[in-house]
Design a protein around this motif. Structure first.
Motif, PDB file in Angstrom:
ATOM      1  N   GLN A 116       0.827  -1.210   0.000  1.00 57.76           N
ATOM      2  CA  GLN A 116       0.000   0.000   0.000  1.00 57.76           C
ATOM      3  C   GLN A 116       0.861   1.260   0.000  1.00 57.76           C
ATOM      4  O   GLN A 116       0.451   2.293  -0.516  1.00 57.76           O
ATOM      5  CB  GLN A 116      -0.932  -0.026   1.220  1.00 57.76           C
ATOM      6  N   SER A 117       2.069   1.167   0.543  1.00 54.72           N
ATOM      7  CA  SER A 117       2.982   2.310   0.606  1.00 54.72           C
ATOM      8  C   SER A 117       3.805   2.484  -0.674  1.00 54.72           C
ATOM      9  O   SER A 117       4.580   3.431  -0.784  1.00 54.72           O
ATOM     10  CB  SER A 117       3.948   2.137   1.784  1.00 54.72           C
ATOM     11  N   SER A 118       3.657   1.575  -1.626  1.00 53.45           N
ATOM     12  CA  SER A 118       4.429   1.639  -2.872  1.00 53.45           C
ATOM     13  C   SER A 118       3.924   2.751  -3.782  1.00 53.45           C
ATOM     14  O   SER A 118       2.737   3.082  -3.772  1.00 53.45           O
ATOM     15  CB  SER A 118       4.328   0.306  -3.621  1.00 53.45           C
ATOM     16  N   PRO A 119       4.821   3.296  -4.612  1.00 51.32           N
ATOM     17  CA  PRO A 119       4.398   4.326  -5.566  1.00 51.32           C
ATOM     18  C   PRO A 119       3.330   3.785  -6.530  1.00 51.32           C
ATOM     19  O   PRO A 119       3.405   2.644  -6.977  1.00 51.32           O
ATOM     20  CB  PRO A 119       5.686   4.654  -6.335  1.00 51.32           C
ATOM     21  N   GLY A 120       2.334   4.602  -6.802  1.00 51.83           N
ATOM     22  CA  GLY A 120       1.300   4.256  -7.770  1.00 51.83           C
ATOM     23  C   GLY A 120       0.032   3.672  -7.189  1.00 51.83           C
ATOM     24  O   GLY A 120      -0.973   3.540  -7.884  1.00 51.83           O
ATOM     25  N   THR A 121       0.049   3.332  -5.889  1.00 51.48           N
ATOM     26  CA  THR A 121      -1.143   2.687  -5.323  1.00 51.48           C
ATOM     27  C   THR A 121      -2.336   3.640  -5.223  1.00 51.48           C
ATOM     28  O   THR A 121      -3.475   3.185  -5.273  1.00 51.48           O
ATOM     29  CB  THR A 121      -0.860   2.083  -3.935  1.00 51.48           C
ATOM     30  N   ARG A 122      -2.086   4.916  -5.109  1.00 55.81           N
ATOM     31  CA  ARG A 122      -3.201   5.886  -5.035  1.00 55.81           C
ATOM     32  C   ARG A 122      -4.022   5.899  -6.320  1.00 55.81           C
ATOM     33  O   ARG A 122      -5.173   6.315  -6.325  1.00 55.81           O
ATOM     34  CB  ARG A 122      -2.679   7.297  -4.760  1.00 55.81           C
ATOM     35  N   LYS A 123      -3.455   5.406  -7.410  1.00 57.45           N
ATOM     36  CA  LYS A 123      -4.164   5.370  -8.691  1.00 57.45           C
ATOM     37  C   LYS A 123      -4.990   4.098  -8.871  1.00 57.45           C
ATOM     38  O   LYS A 123      -5.685   3.956  -9.880  1.00 57.45           O
ATOM     39  CB  LYS A 123      -3.162   5.497  -9.841  1.00 57.45           C
ATOM     40  N   CYS A 124      -4.913   3.162  -7.927  1.00 61.00           N
ATOM     41  CA  CYS A 124      -5.704   1.926  -7.995  1.00 61.00           C
ATOM     42  C   CYS A 124      -7.129   2.266  -7.556  1.00 61.00           C
ATOM     43  O   CYS A 124      -7.424   2.344  -6.356  1.00 61.00           O
ATOM     44  CB  CYS A 124      -5.098   0.845  -7.107  1.00 61.00           C
ATOM     45  N   THR A 125      -8.006   2.494  -8.522  1.00 60.26           N
ATOM     46  CA  THR A 125      -9.323   3.071  -8.256  1.00 60.26           C
ATOM     47  C   THR A 125     -10.237   2.180  -7.425  1.00 60.26           C
ATOM     48  O   THR A 125     -11.055   2.689  -6.664  1.00 60.26           O
ATOM     49  CB  THR A 125     -10.021   3.425  -9.581  1.00 60.26           C
ATOM     50  N   SER A 126     -10.145   0.869  -7.521  1.00 58.17           N
ATOM     51  CA  SER A 126     -11.039  -0.028  -6.771  1.00 58.17           C
ATOM     52  C   SER A 126     -10.533  -0.327  -5.367  1.00 58.17           C
ATOM     53  O   SER A 126     -11.303  -0.750  -4.514  1.00 58.17           O
ATOM     54  CB  SER A 126     -11.205  -1.361  -7.510  1.00 58.17           C
ATOM     55  N   TYR A 127      -9.253  -0.132  -5.116  1.00 64.43           N
ATOM     56  CA  TYR A 127      -8.654  -0.515  -3.835  1.00 64.43           C
ATOM     57  C   TYR A 127      -9.137   0.387  -2.706  1.00 64.43           C
ATOM     58  O   TYR A 127      -9.161   1.607  -2.827  1.00 64.43           O
ATOM     59  CB  TYR A 127      -7.125  -0.467  -3.926  1.00 64.43           C
ATOM     60  N   LYS A 128      -9.556  -0.229  -1.610  1.00 68.06           N
ATOM     61  CA  LYS A 128      -9.977   0.496  -0.401  1.00 68.06           C
ATOM     62  C   LYS A 128      -8.808   0.504   0.584  1.00 68.06           C
ATOM     63  O   LYS A 128      -8.364  -0.548   1.039  1.00 68.06           O
ATOM     64  CB  LYS A 128     -11.192  -0.181   0.253  1.00 68.06           C
ATOM     65  N   TRP A 129      -8.334   1.678   0.900  1.00 70.07           N
ATOM     66  CA  TRP A 129      -7.178   1.827   1.777  1.00 70.07           C
ATOM     67  C   TRP A 129      -7.453   1.275   3.159  1.00 70.07           C
ATOM     68  O   TRP A 129      -8.542   1.413   3.688  1.00 70.07           O
ATOM     69  CB  TRP A 129      -6.774   3.296   1.841  1.00 70.07           C
ATOM     70  N   SER A 130      -6.408   0.658   3.731  1.00 70.73           N
ATOM     71  CA  SER A 130      -6.504   0.058   5.064  1.00 70.73           C
ATOM     72  C   SER A 130      -5.645   0.834   6.041  1.00 70.73           C
ATOM     73  O   SER A 130      -4.623   1.398   5.675  1.00 70.73           O
ATOM     74  CB  SER A 130      -5.999  -1.393   5.027  1.00 70.73           C
ATOM     75  N   ARG A 131      -6.091   0.807   7.291  1.00 73.16           N
ATOM     76  CA  ARG A 131      -5.279   1.338   8.384  1.00 73.16           C
ATOM     77  C   ARG A 131      -4.688   0.148   9.107  1.00 73.16           C
ATOM     78  O   ARG A 131      -5.359  -0.849   9.328  1.00 73.16           O
ATOM     79  CB  ARG A 131      -6.135   2.154   9.345  1.00 73.16           C
ATOM     80  N   PHE A 132      -3.436   0.252   9.478  1.00 73.76           N
ATOM     81  CA  PHE A 132      -2.753  -0.868  10.118  1.00 73.76           C
ATOM     82  C   PHE A 132      -2.379  -0.502  11.538  1.00 73.76           C
ATOM     83  O   PHE A 132      -1.850   0.556  11.801  1.00 73.76           O
ATOM     84  CB  PHE A 132      -1.502  -1.250   9.316  1.00 73.76           C
ATOM     85  N   GLU A 133      -2.695  -1.442  12.438  1.00 73.35           N
ATOM     86  CA  GLU A 133      -2.378  -1.263  13.843  1.00 73.35           C
ATOM     87  C   GLU A 133      -1.613  -2.485  14.317  1.00 73.35           C
ATOM     88  O   GLU A 133      -1.824  -3.588  13.816  1.00 73.35           O
ATOM     89  CB  GLU A 133      -3.655  -1.089  14.655  1.00 73.35           C
ATOM     90  N   GLY A 134      -0.767  -2.322  15.301  1.00 80.22           N
ATOM     91  CA  GLY A 134       0.086  -3.403  15.789  1.00 80.22           C
ATOM     92  C   GLY A 134      -0.656  -4.648  16.220  1.00 80.22           C
ATOM     93  O   GLY A 134      -0.267  -5.759  15.903  1.00 80.22           O
TER      94      GLY A 134
END
Length: 156
Positions: A116-134
């Motif tokens: 998710q932190s890789s370049p270009g992922t913001r352009k993945c229109t269907s992907y729903k961003w996740s929050r990560f916790e320990g």
């Protein structure tokens, strides 16, 4: 598990879903029952390759490099691996319902976070961003240790 030099393919919709991104160049490895002798372990390398319109997934055993298992999804590859292990044993020991994202490792929260932190992922229109916790990573690791262990022992 490893993380190779990856390229997020955002301009082709089959390279991501709402939950996962399938970056070209992703690779991981894991120990699992050998195709030649399932009671002995070998190292499998899992890769995501550029398959044109959609990604190609590959699993290769370190003792059978010339015979990669290739599929249109990670679960297709994992199902094929499980089926071949059962064939080499002569009977069904493990369920052949593939769990490709888990076997490849790209559904692991730490790996998801790296992808998710890789370049270009913001352009993945269907992907729903996740929050990560320990604590979610720890819970995932505990559950995967148990289920991968169960798969390895054929007790599923």
């Amino acid at each position: 598990m490893g993380y190779c030099d990856v390229q997020v393919v955002s301009d082709r919709p089959d390279y991501h879903t709402e939950e996962l991104i399938f970056p070209v160049g992703f690779c991981s490895s894991r120990m699992y029952g050998s195709l030649k002798d399932p009671e002995k372990k070998c190292v499998y390398t899992c890769k995501i390759l550029d398959g044109g319109y959609s990604p190609s997934f590959e699993i290769v055993a370190d003792n059978e490099l010339e015979y990669p298992l290739v599929g249109e999804s990670a679960s297709d590859c994992h199902t094929l691996l499980l089926h071949k292990i059962n064939l080499s044993l002569g009977f069904e020991v493990v369920s052949t319902r593939g769990r490709g994202p888990e076997f490849f490792g790209f559904s692991h929260p730490t790996i998801l976070n790296l992808i998710q932190s890789s370049p270009g992922t913001r352009k993945c229109t269907s992907y729903k961003w996740s929050r990560f916790e320990g604590h979610s990573v720890l819970n995932y690791e505990l559950s995967m240790t148990l289920s991968i262990g169960a798969l390895s022992q054929g007790s599923r």
